[in-house]
Motif scaffolding. Structure first.
Motif, short mmCIF file in Angstrom:
data_model
loop_
_atom_site.label_atom_id
_atom_site.label_comp_id
_atom_site.label_asym_id
_atom_site.label_seq_id
_atom_site.Cartn_x
_atom_site.Cartn_y
_atom_site.Cartn_z
N LEU A 64 0.81 -1.22 0.00
CA LEU A 64 0.00 0.00 0.00
C LEU A 64 0.84 1.27 0.00
CD1 LEU A 64 -2.73 -0.98 2.63
CD2 LEU A 64 -3.05 -0.78 0.15
N ARG A 65 2.13 1.13 0.22
CA ARG A 65 3.00 2.31 0.31
C ARG A 65 2.95 3.13 -0.99
NH1 ARG A 65 7.12 4.07 3.50
NH2 ARG A 65 7.11 2.15 4.73
N GLY A 66 2.82 4.40 -0.83
CA GLY A 66 2.79 5.29 -1.99
C GLY A 66 1.42 5.48 -2.59
N THR A 67 0.43 4.75 -2.08
CA THR A 67 -0.94 4.90 -2.57
C THR A 67 -1.72 5.78 -1.60
OG1 THR A 67 -1.97 3.05 -1.38
CG2 THR A 67 -0.78 2.53 -3.42
N VAL A 68 -2.92 6.18 -2.01
CA VAL A 68 -3.74 7.01 -1.15
C VAL A 68 -4.16 6.28 0.12
CG1 VAL A 68 -5.94 6.34 -2.19
CG2 VAL A 68 -5.70 8.63 -1.17
N TRP A 69 -4.08 4.93 0.10
CA TRP A 69 -4.50 4.14 1.25
C TRP A 69 -3.32 3.61 2.06
CZ3 TRP A 69 -8.89 5.91 1.56
CH2 TRP A 69 -9.82 5.92 0.52
N GLN A 70 -2.13 4.17 1.90
CA GLN A 70 -0.99 3.63 2.63
C GLN A 70 -1.24 3.69 4.15
OE1 GLN A 70 2.46 5.87 1.55
NE2 GLN A 70 1.84 7.72 2.62
#
Length: 211
Positions: A64-70
């Motif tokens: 999830l890193r780097g996404t809006v949901w991290q």
């Protein structure tokens, strides 16, 4: 922020959980070779389960890193490790009690009620611990719990598949290979089901969950 990637999630989470599952597999082998008494074996396997949870949580956080949901890795990984401990403690309880000489009457309906309650706790322990991190940060975070219950209920089926086909006479390499393959199938199942949930999350103009 990047969009959620289903292939990335499935690949990373499957690899992380598969690697994590090897910790309890190795734990079983070590406890057997060392001849641990049932009580110590139970404690050792709970600790191994925490290690599996930590690797799973790390893989999920990386996916999830780097996404809006991290998710905040410093909270997500310990939460997942802690959540895995009651799951393993309950999963190991029946065999540990039998090894201790406790006579469990599986014909007693009360016993099955206790087993059923334990199974529910086992399935909700990890996502409930992770929910503590998600709540207030993610719309519909409560859904993470039933989604994981469904994912793990389906995935754990694979871990029981090798049982009828292996015994004490099975070569060690064959037995290990069978359970490793079962672990990979379990991990992939959990990754796909949970990944579909993440992919369905609406993209909102909100700050990402900070790490």
């Amino acid at each position: 922020m990047a969009m959620f990637s289903m292939p990335r999630w499935v690949g990373v989470v499957t690899a992380a959980e598969s690697a994590g599952f090897l910790i309890p597999v190795a734990g079983f082998a070590i406890s057997g070779i060392a001849g641990f008494p049932p009580g110590w074996t139970w404690l050792f396997m709970v600790a191994c389960g925490a290690g599996e949870g930590a690797l799973l949580g790390f893989g999920q956080a990386m996916a999830l890193r780097g996404t809006v949901w991290q998710v905040p890795t410093s909270k997500w990984v310990p939460a997942t490790a802690v959540g895995a401990m009651p799951a393993w403690s309950l999963g190991m309880a029946p065999s540990s009690l039998i090894d201790l000489g406790v006579d469990i009457d599986f014909g007693d309906p009360l016993i099955w009620m206790v087993i059923g309650a334990g199974a529910v706790v086992l399935l909700v322990s990890i996502p409930s611990a992770q929910y503590v991190v998600l709540r207030g940060r993610l719309p519909g975070a409560w859904q993470w719990i039933p989604v994981n219950v469904a994912a793990w209920a389906a995935g754990l089926v694979f871990t029981f598949v090798p049982g009828p086909f292996v015994d004490e006479s099975t070569p060690g390499a064959v037995m290990a290979g069978a359970f490793v393959l079962a672990g990979i199938c379990m991990a992939a199942t959990v990754a796909v089901v949970t990944g579909l949930w993440w992919r369905s999350r609406p993209v909102l103009a909100e700050p990402a969950l900070q790490t």
